[in-house]
Structure formats: C-alpha cells, structure tokens
Motif scaffolding. Structure first.
Motif, PDB file in Angstrom:
ATOM      1  N   ARG A  50     -42.843   9.126  33.652  1.00  0.00           N
ATOM      2  CA  ARG A  50     -43.434   9.594  32.396  1.00  0.00           C
ATOM      3  C   ARG A  50     -42.330  10.339  31.655  1.00  0.00           C
ATOM      4  N   ILE A  51     -41.986   9.863  30.481  1.00  0.00           N
ATOM      5  CA  ILE A  51     -40.823  10.392  29.766  1.00  0.00           C
ATOM      6  C   ILE A  51     -41.168  11.720  29.102  1.00  0.00           C
ATOM      7  N   PRO A  52     -40.515  12.805  29.492  1.00  0.00           N
ATOM      8  CA  PRO A  52     -40.723  14.061  28.755  1.00  0.00           C
ATOM      9  C   PRO A  52     -40.254  13.880  27.310  1.00  0.00           C
ATOM     10  N   GLU A  53     -41.023  14.405  26.382  1.00  0.00           N
ATOM     11  CA  GLU A  53     -40.718  14.195  24.965  1.00  0.00           C
ATOM     12  C   GLU A  53     -40.022  15.375  24.304  1.00  0.00           C
ATOM     13  N   HIS A  54     -40.264  16.580  24.806  1.00  0.00           N
ATOM     14  CA  HIS A  54     -39.849  17.788  24.087  1.00  0.00           C
ATOM     15  C   HIS A  54     -38.974  18.664  24.972  1.00  0.00           C
ATOM     16  N   PHE A  55     -37.915  19.230  24.353  1.00  0.00           N
ATOM     17  CA  PHE A  55     -36.917  19.964  25.117  1.00  0.00           C
ATOM     18  C   PHE A  55     -36.392  21.168  24.327  1.00  0.00           C
ATOM     19  N   THR A  56     -35.792  22.095  25.064  1.00  0.00           N
ATOM     20  CA  THR A  56     -35.024  23.173  24.445  1.00  0.00           C
ATOM     21  C   THR A  56     -33.669  22.619  24.017  1.00  0.00           C
ATOM     22  N   PRO A  57     -32.887  23.396  23.262  1.00  0.00           N
ATOM     23  CA  PRO A  57     -31.537  22.931  22.907  1.00  0.00           C
ATOM     24  C   PRO A  57     -30.640  22.676  24.119  1.00  0.00           C
ATOM     25  N   ALA A  58     -30.977  23.271  25.285  1.00  0.00           N
ATOM     26  CA  ALA A  58     -30.203  23.035  26.509  1.00  0.00           C
ATOM     27  C   ALA A  58     -30.763  21.852  27.296  1.00  0.00           C
ATOM     28  N   TRP A  59     -31.678  21.100  26.708  1.00  0.00           N
ATOM     29  CA  TRP A  59     -32.312  19.944  27.323  1.00  0.00           C
ATOM     30  C   TRP A  59     -33.111  20.297  28.580  1.00  0.00           C
TER      31      TRP A  59
ATOM     32  N   TYR B 225     -48.347  15.988  21.997  1.00  0.00           N
ATOM     33  CA  TYR B 225     -48.312  16.648  23.305  1.00  0.00           C
ATOM     34  C   TYR B 225     -48.230  15.616  24.435  1.00  0.00           C
ATOM     35  N   GLY B 226     -47.447  15.944  25.460  1.00  0.00           N
ATOM     36  CA  GLY B 226     -47.402  15.113  26.661  1.00  0.00           C
ATOM     37  C   GLY B 226     -46.528  13.879  26.501  1.00  0.00           C
ATOM     38  N   ALA B 227     -46.703  12.969  27.448  1.00  0.00           N
ATOM     39  CA  ALA B 227     -45.978  11.702  27.402  1.00  0.00           C
ATOM     40  C   ALA B 227     -46.646  10.744  26.423  1.00  0.00           C
ATOM     41  N   THR B 228     -45.848   9.916  25.772  1.00  0.00           N
ATOM     42  CA  THR B 228     -46.348   8.965  24.773  1.00  0.00           C
ATOM     43  C   THR B 228     -46.211   7.551  25.321  1.00  0.00           C
TER      44      THR B 228
ATOM     45  N   GLU C  79     -32.376  23.368  13.946  1.00  0.00           N
ATOM     46  CA  GLU C  79     -33.670  23.600  14.589  1.00  0.00           C
ATOM     47  C   GLU C  79     -33.491  23.883  16.077  1.00  0.00           C
ATOM     48  N   ASP C  80     -34.270  24.832  16.588  1.00  0.00           N
ATOM     49  CA  ASP C  80     -34.217  25.246  17.985  1.00  0.00           C
ATOM     50  C   ASP C  80     -35.102  24.331  18.834  1.00  0.00           C
ATOM     51  N   TYR C  81     -34.739  23.050  18.864  1.00  0.00           N
ATOM     52  CA  TYR C  81     -35.587  22.042  19.525  1.00  0.00           C
ATOM     53  C   TYR C  81     -34.759  20.781  19.715  1.00  0.00           C
ATOM     54  N   ARG C  82     -35.072  20.044  20.771  1.00  0.00           N
ATOM     55  CA  ARG C  82     -34.512  18.711  20.962  1.00  0.00           C
ATOM     56  C   ARG C  82     -35.667  17.760  21.289  1.00  0.00           C
ATOM     57  N   GLY C  83     -35.589  16.542  20.779  1.00  0.00           N
ATOM     58  CA  GLY C  83     -36.694  15.605  20.974  1.00  0.00           C
ATOM     59  C   GLY C  83     -36.232  14.222  21.394  1.00  0.00           C
ATOM     60  N   ILE C  84     -37.061  13.584  22.205  1.00  0.00           N
ATOM     61  CA  ILE C  84     -36.767  12.232  22.671  1.00  0.00           C
ATOM     62  C   ILE C  84     -37.013  11.193  21.577  1.00  0.00           C
ATOM     63  N   ASN C  85     -37.979  11.443  20.697  1.00  0.00           N
ATOM     64  CA  ASN C  85     -38.315  10.462  19.668  1.00  0.00           C
ATOM     65  C   ASN C  85     -37.108  10.142  18.789  1.00  0.00           C
ATOM     66  N   ALA C  86     -36.421  11.175  18.315  1.00  0.00           N
ATOM     67  CA  ALA C  86     -35.241  10.953  17.477  1.00  0.00           C
ATOM     68  C   ALA C  86     -34.155  10.212  18.242  1.00  0.00           C
ATOM     69  N   ASN C  87     -33.995  10.527  19.514  1.00  0.00           N
ATOM     70  CA  ASN C  87     -32.985   9.850  20.319  1.00  0.00           C
ATOM     71  C   ASN C  87     -33.345   8.388  20.563  1.00  0.00           C
TER      72      ASN C  87
ATOM     73  N   LEU D 140     -40.017  20.881  27.834  1.00  0.00           N
ATOM     74  CA  LEU D 140     -41.076  21.776  27.344  1.00  0.00           C
ATOM     75  C   LEU D 140     -42.416  21.039  27.504  1.00  0.00           C
ATOM     76  N   PRO D 141     -42.972  21.005  28.711  1.00  0.00           N
ATOM     77  CA  PRO D 141     -44.176  20.184  28.957  1.00  0.00           C
ATOM     78  C   PRO D 141     -45.418  20.622  28.184  1.00  0.00           C
ATOM     79  N   ASP D 142     -45.470  21.878  27.732  1.00  0.00           N
ATOM     80  CA  ASP D 142     -46.650  22.356  27.004  1.00  0.00           C
ATOM     81  C   ASP D 142     -46.480  22.325  25.493  1.00  0.00           C
ATOM     82  N   TYR D 143     -45.375  21.756  25.022  1.00  0.00           N
ATOM     83  CA  TYR D 143     -45.107  21.730  23.583  1.00  0.00           C
ATOM     84  C   TYR D 143     -46.231  20.988  22.858  1.00  0.00           C
TER      85      TYR D 143
END
Length: 298
Positions: free
Chosen positions: A235-244, A262-265, A186-194, A247-250
């Motif tokens: 505020r922890i960014p949650e969503h990123f590209t594969p290069a980390w 969307y946004g910080a959780t 997947e073309d995405y990186r996420g903080i939740n999984a980490n 993606l604030p508007d994800y």
C-alpha cells in the motif's frame, strides 16, 4: 479518416504479436476506438481563451478559473488525437502550447501559474506546484512529437524549471510546491506529484534523447515502489514530511480531498503498476528484475 478506422484493431494485433496472447477481439478493439473518438470529440469544446476549461457532464465549459493541470492534460490529449490522425487536433495542440507560453507563464519569476481567471487574462493562483509543472513537461513532450509550433521552447523551459526548482538530487524525488516567487517552500512531500513526474520524465527522455530524465524517473519509481510500497504491505504511502517520513494520518479529517486523500489510493496503485513496468522496459537490465513482481504485488 478512412485509413484510421481500424487503428484499434491494428494496435491489438501489434500487442498480441508482442505477447503471443490475444489481448482483445477485433470487435472489442473497434469498441475501444469508437469510445476514443467519442472522448476526443468531447474534448474539442474545452478550448477557451487562455487555455482549456472545465467541462460539465453535458460538455459545456463551466465559468471558473482556468487551471494549469487541465490545460496541460488537454494539450496532451489533443496531441494523442492528432497522432491518431484525427483532423483539427494539431490546431488545438498549438492552442494549448500558445496558452502555456502566454497566459500561464510567469514572465517575472519563471514557471507557470496554477490558475488564471476565466477570461484568460491574469493569474488567479500563483502557486508553483510540482504536480501541475509535471504536466507542462508532458504537454511539451507530446506537442513536440506532433511538431507543434512553440513546443520545443515550451519543453526546454519546462525541463529547466523542473531541474532548477523541483528535482531533489539527494532524495531522488521532487519537491512539492512553492510560492509564486519561489521563496517559500511547502512543508510537505507527496507521492501524487512524483507519480506524474515519472510520467513526464519518461516522455521527456523519449523525446529529447537525454537519458537523465529516464534515470530520474527510475529513481522515483525505485524509491516509491521498491522502498515505500514494499515496506508498507504494497500500500503506497501518499503523504510525507520534507525528510520523506510517512504521514499516515494526513487528511484523516478530509478523506475525499481531490488531490491529497487520506490513506492509500487504489487508483494510484494501478498507475504506479503501469509506470513501474514502463520504466523497467525503458531502463532494462538486471537492476529492474524486481519490477514485474512488484507490479503484480501492487
């Protein structure tokens, strides 16, 4: 069990001695323990053929796919029930371990299916996601502490998959997800999984004695909290590209997405606070002096 009726009070007493502070009264501790027992009793009904099902508000299993992350988390919860001395939970832990080894495990490509059909017989979603695979590691770790049948093999297999497919040594983080055969990422990186991988790696390090998992948890926490959160006003960014790259508007158009809102959780900030302190306590030393102030800032 009679000897366990004051478990909550004993835990509060132990924590109070550690901190020189009364964290709660005996009465509050007993209320917490009663609520834990209520939740554990509620848990029992979720065991179904192939894993653990989704319970409605009345405690009845809904007719829907059986999900990997739920089966793993319920296996972990049942392990806690067993470790608290509640009867019948070891059998539920072993039910979870057996389900993960039989119906959820992909014997052709390795890893675990994201979901299986309600009858517990075949895969419904073959996605291989870091989020759910972190919970396989956690379930295996907790089950091994309980001495559950098959737990050793489950944990060993789960850690091997995490190491082979999800851990990104260069980034010091985990990749997000793959197709069933691991060929498409997947073309995405996420903080939740980490975040949940930190939880799983801390447990795995404790159980196996292999410091590699503690160290990897430390790398994830440091990058997420000391880099991303500190650099974004805590505020922890949650969503990123594969290069980390953030993606604030994800998911701006889907703000209530159950796994990628969307946004910080806010709830994740609380979880990262606990995980930051737990990781600092595990690894220790001057390198982690930033952790307590950061936890307060979160």
């Amino acid at each position: 069990m009679a000897e366990d009726t004051d478990t909550g009070a004993r835990l509060c007493g132990r924590l109070a001695r550690m901190t020189d502070t009364a964290l709660c009264s005996t009465e509050i501790a007993q209320e917490f323990e009663a609520e834990a027992d209520r939740l554990l009793d509620f848990t029992r009904a979720s065991a179904v053929t192939g894993g653990f099902g989704w319970l409605d508000d009345a405690g009845v299993v809904e007719e829907r796919d059986i999900e990997l992350w739920i089966t793993c988390r319920m296996t972990h919860v049942c392990a806690l029930g067993h470790l608290l001395g509640r009867p019948g939970f070891l059998e539920l832990v072993e039910h979870g371990v057996d389900s993960l080894g039989r119906t959820f495990h992909d014997h052709d490509h390795d890893g675990w299916y994201a979901a299986i059909t309600p009858d517990g017989r075949r895969p419904a979603d073959g996605t291989k996601a870091a989020y759910a695979h972190a919970f396989v590691v956690l379930a295996g770790s907790s089950a091994q502490v309980c001495g559950a049948r098959g737990a050793d093999d489950l944990l060993s297999a789960a850690l091997a998959v995490s190491d082979r497919h999800f851990w990104d040594e260069a980034a010091g983080m985990v990749r997000e997800s793959f197709a069933a055969d691991w060929r498409r990422e997947e073309d995405y990186r996420g903080i939740n999984a980490n975040m949940h991988t930190v939880e799983a790696y801390l447990a795995a390090g404790d159980v196996t004695g292999d410091e590699r998992w503690h160290e990897r948890a430390g790398r994830i926490v440091t990058r997420t909290v000391d880099e991303f959160a500190r650099g974004n006003g805590w505020r922890i960014p949650e969503h990123f590209t594969p290069a980390w790259e953030p993606l604030p508007d994800y998911n701006r158009d889907d703000p209530a997405h159950p796994f990628r809102p969307y946004g910080a959780t806010i709830g994740h900030a609380l979880e990262w606070t606990r995980l930051t302190l737990a990781t600092a306590a595990t690894l220790g030393g001057p390198a982690w002096e930033w952790a307590a102030p950061a936890a307060i800032a979160l």
